[in-house]
Design an enzyme around this catalytic site. Structure first.
Site, short mmCIF file in Angstrom:
data_model
loop_
_atom_site.label_atom_id
_atom_site.label_comp_id
_atom_site.label_asym_id
_atom_site.label_seq_id
_atom_site.Cartn_x
_atom_site.Cartn_y
_atom_site.Cartn_z
N HIS A 1 -2.69 -21.94 17.15
CA HIS A 1 -3.85 -21.81 17.61
C HIS A 1 -4.42 -24.25 18.02
O HIS A 1 -2.80 -24.16 17.29
CB HIS A 1 -5.18 -21.74 16.65
CG HIS A 1 -5.30 -20.65 16.36
ND1 HIS A 1 -5.78 -19.59 16.08
CD2 HIS A 1 -5.82 -20.41 14.30
CE1 HIS A 1 -5.86 -18.46 15.34
NE2 HIS A 1 -5.52 -19.52 14.72
N HIS B 1 -16.24 -20.24 13.00
CA HIS B 1 -14.98 -21.41 12.28
C HIS B 1 -15.38 -22.54 11.92
O HIS B 1 -15.59 -23.97 10.98
CB HIS B 1 -13.69 -21.69 13.50
CG HIS B 1 -13.57 -20.47 13.63
ND1 HIS B 1 -14.12 -20.00 15.39
CD2 HIS B 1 -12.44 -19.97 13.87
CE1 HIS B 1 -13.44 -18.78 14.76
NE2 HIS B 1 -12.35 -19.08 14.28
N GLY B 2 -16.45 -23.88 12.89
CA GLY B 2 -16.12 -25.18 12.33
C GLY B 2 -18.01 -25.01 11.22
O GLY B 2 -17.63 -25.56 10.14
N GLN C 1 -1.47 -20.53 13.24
CA GLN C 1 -2.13 -20.23 11.83
C GLN C 1 -1.49 -19.25 10.67
O GLN C 1 -2.24 -18.77 9.59
CB GLN C 1 -2.78 -19.00 13.00
CG GLN C 1 -1.42 -17.85 12.85
CD GLN C 1 -1.37 -17.99 14.63
OE1 GLN C 1 -0.48 -18.69 14.89
NE2 GLN C 1 0.12 -16.79 15.12
N SER D 1 -10.23 -20.28 6.29
CA SER D 1 -9.05 -19.58 7.40
C SER D 1 -8.15 -20.67 7.57
O SER D 1 -8.31 -22.12 7.19
CB SER D 1 -9.83 -18.92 8.69
OG SER D 1 -10.63 -20.62 9.07
N CYS D 2 -7.26 -20.61 8.49
CA CYS D 2 -5.76 -21.34 9.53
C CYS D 2 -7.01 -22.54 9.93
O CYS D 2 -6.99 -22.81 9.74
CB CYS D 2 -5.20 -21.07 9.73
SG CYS D 2 -6.17 -19.68 11.15
N ASN D 3 -7.90 -21.74 10.88
CA ASN D 3 -8.46 -22.72 11.54
C ASN D 3 -9.31 -24.20 10.57
O ASN D 3 -9.19 -25.11 11.04
CB ASN D 3 -9.80 -22.17 12.21
CG ASN D 3 -8.80 -21.84 13.81
OD1 ASN D 3 -8.36 -22.24 14.48
ND2 ASN D 3 -8.97 -20.30 13.80
N GLY E 1 -10.37 -14.50 5.46
CA GLY E 1 -10.54 -13.28 6.09
C GLY E 1 -12.45 -13.16 4.84
O GLY E 1 -12.87 -11.83 6.07
N THR F 1 0.91 -1.54 0.01
CA THR F 1 0.15 -0.02 -0.02
C THR F 1 0.63 0.95 0.23
O THR F 1 0.53 2.29 -0.71
CB THR F 1 -0.99 -0.18 1.30
OG1 THR F 1 -0.01 0.02 2.66
CG2 THR F 1 -2.10 -1.36 0.60
N ARG F 2 1.66 1.01 0.14
CA ARG F 2 3.48 1.96 0.65
C ARG F 2 4.58 1.97 1.03
O ARG F 2 4.75 0.58 1.06
CB ARG F 2 2.65 3.30 1.89
CG ARG F 2 2.15 2.65 3.61
CD ARG F 2 2.16 3.31 4.32
NE ARG F 2 2.87 3.04 5.50
CZ ARG F 2 3.62 3.03 6.51
NH1 ARG F 2 4.34 3.61 6.63
NH2 ARG F 2 3.64 2.06 7.93
P1 NAD Z 1 -1.35 -9.30 7.46
O1 NAD Z 1 -1.83 -7.69 7.79
O2 NAD Z 1 -0.37 -9.19 7.69
O3 NAD Z 1 -1.33 -8.34 5.68
C1 NAD Z 1 -2.00 -7.71 4.64
C2 NAD Z 1 -1.54 -6.89 4.21
O4 NAD Z 1 -2.68 -6.38 2.70
C3 NAD Z 1 -0.65 -5.80 4.21
O5 NAD Z 1 0.58 -5.99 3.98
C4 NAD Z 1 -1.47 -4.72 3.89
O6 NAD Z 1 -0.88 -3.08 3.82
C5 NAD Z 1 -2.35 -4.92 2.49
N1 NAD Z 1 -3.47 -3.94 2.11
C6 NAD Z 1 -3.93 -3.46 3.33
N2 NAD Z 1 -5.25 -3.31 2.43
C7 NAD Z 1 -5.57 -3.77 1.27
C8 NAD Z 1 -6.26 -3.27 -0.21
N3 NAD Z 1 -7.02 -2.73 0.35
N4 NAD Z 1 -5.36 -4.55 -0.85
C9 NAD Z 1 -4.47 -4.77 -1.70
N5 NAD Z 1 -4.01 -5.47 0.19
C10 NAD Z 1 -4.50 -4.24 1.15
O7 NAD Z 1 -2.78 -9.85 7.24
P2 NAD Z 1 -2.54 -11.26 7.27
O8 NAD Z 1 -2.89 -11.95 8.30
O9 NAD Z 1 -1.94 -11.48 5.90
O10 NAD Z 1 -4.24 -11.92 6.50
C11 NAD Z 1 -4.38 -12.09 5.03
C12 NAD Z 1 -5.23 -12.48 4.92
O11 NAD Z 1 -5.77 -14.10 4.87
C13 NAD Z 1 -6.65 -12.00 5.64
O12 NAD Z 1 -7.99 -12.31 5.04
C14 NAD Z 1 -6.74 -13.71 6.61
O13 NAD Z 1 -7.80 -13.30 7.46
C15 NAD Z 1 -6.39 -14.33 6.13
N6 NAD Z 1 -5.44 -15.84 7.24
C16 NAD Z 1 -4.48 -14.61 7.87
C17 NAD Z 1 -4.10 -16.27 9.17
C18 NAD Z 1 -2.72 -15.19 9.47
O14 NAD Z 1 -2.89 -15.92 11.19
N7 NAD Z 1 -2.28 -14.38 9.45
C19 NAD Z 1 -4.05 -17.26 8.68
C20 NAD Z 1 -4.93 -17.66 7.20
C21 NAD Z 1 -5.98 -16.74 6.90
#
Ligand code: NAD
Length: 382
Positions: A259, A233-234, A343, A179-181, A150, A72-73
């Protein structure tokens, strides 16, 4: 297809005409171009916790390549992309936001639209619930898309786990890697469903409060029940395999590393299983790791993570679901077990398999899993 390659002695032979040599070079060039066009061009939108891991898992494969990642930046995450040699793009098309990367020392190749214009598929790894706003952008760009857990199933219309429904995801426009779960539940419950024919499950998710890199989440000194019951989750497992009747509750606890699931599954009458045969069944599944806590000394998530670091997994990740052998018991029709989920990483190889499903590359989920996991291991020198 029959291609005539110039043999070394043909090329070095003075009789070998310049014209034949040129023709053969053209053939080789066409073949190389054709072969590179078979490599799927993958964009990563959102290079955070999940995005940076998915990028490396894709980079490890010989049938797909990373053609760009977005930030994003200009923040510290850009340095990793630069070190990896991934072309860096801005998450937005705004000229101002793209221009902000230059003064910070980053070569930003353009905005999201520029990246999508050269991609076959985009893996959206933006923060939960943010991704939904990107779907129309992907559809307008004519690329396939994969969202993460998510996002809601209702938004994507399809969900994915490698072991659960790879075949149903073949050639679809887009999907959601759950999701991870939910991925963890699918890894152990889907094989049980196949073995027993039906399953009814109650489980409690004991969730980490924040990822190790997060500084804004909690709790740090409380156990926080998720008051929306049942938790999502379930029931989310049923977006993969609706035959599994499942409900869950969840609590968040002050830990960052994993988890744990406490699972009670009711098997149908006449299931014919024993504790040993359940363990045997799981031992045959890819991405399920079974270890005896008392024998190994791995009795908590702290030791599971230490074990992952010891075996050299990048970032200390564990793509497998960890099941404690001595925490499994089948009593009549009731199966009790614990499993631990890393996770940040169990969903990573699933994203690679999902790319193969959507692009119609591999119909056999086990073949895809094997290829994915072997390539990741080799990439990391393991
Ligand atoms: P994160 O916050 O670590 O990373 C998200 C990234 O996306 C960041 O770099 C952020 O700057 C960027 N971002 C922000 N707005 C954006 C936009 N409009 N378009 C594109 N990118 C954008 O998040 P994460 O933990 O990597 O999670 C990402 C997805 O994976 C989510 O849906 C989350 O639920 C899912 N997820 C996360 C985990 C976990 O444990 N972290 C596990 C499984 C699934």
């Amino acid at each position: 297809m029959s291609v005539k390659y110039p043999l070394v002695d043909e090329i070095t032979n003075p009789e070998f005409s310049h014209h034949s040599w040129l023709t053969n070079c053209l053939w080789i060039f066409s073949l190389a171009t054709w072969m590179s066009s078979m490599v799927v061009k993958v964009a990563i939108n959102g290079y955070g916790t999940i995005g940076k891991r998915v990028a490396d898992a894709i980079d490890a494969q010989d049938d797909m390549e990373i053609i760009g990642v977005t930030k994003t930046r200009p923040s510290f995450g850009c340095d990793l992309a630069v070190r990896k040699g991934y072309p860096l793009y801005c998450t937005y098309d705004s000229e101002e936001k793209i221009a902000a990367f230059g003064p910070a020392g980053y070569d930003c190749k353009g905005g999201l639209s520029d990246l999508l214009s050269v991609a076959d598929i985009v893996v959206d790894c933006s923060p939960g619930k943010v991704g939904a706003q990107n779907k129309e952008i992907y559809q307008n760009a004519g690329v396939k898309w994969i969202f993460q857990g998510g996002e809601k199933h209702a938004m994507t219309g399809m969900s994915y786990t490698s072991s659960g429904n790879h075949a149903e995801n073949m050639n679809v426009e887009g999907t959601r890697v759950v999701s991870c779960n939910t991925t963890g539940l699918s890894r152990t419950l889907v094989p049980l469903l196949h073995a027993c024919g039906s399953l009814s499950v109650e489980c409690t998710m004991i969730r980490r409060a924040a990822d190790p890199g997060d500084s804004s989440k909690g709790p740090i000194n409380a156990i926080k029940p998720v008051l929306k019951v049942p938790s999502h989750h379930g029931p989310d497992v049923m977006t993969i395999r609706p035959e599994i009747e499942i409900n869950s509750m969840a609590v968040a606890v002050p830990t960052t590393i994993m988890h744990v699931h406490a699972i009670v599954a009711t098997l149908p009458d006449g299931h014919g299983m024993s504790t040993e045969s359940v363990l045997e069944l799981w031992a045959q599944q890819p991405r399920v790791l079974i270890m005896n806590g008392a024998e190994t000394g791995i009795t908590t998530t702290a030791e599971v993570m230490e074990f992952s670091r010891d075996i050299g997994r990048k970032w200390g990740d564990l793509h497998e679901i960890f099941v404690w052998e001595d925490g499994v018991k089948l009593d009549g029709n009731t199966l009790y077990y614990f499993q631990a989920i890393h996770q940040e990483s169990d969903v990573i190889p699933e994203n690679v398999d999902a790319v193969r499903a959507l692009l119609g590359i591999e119909t056999d989920w086990k073949a895809s899993v094997k290829k994915t996991d072997e390539a990741i291991a080799a990439y990391n020198g393991l």
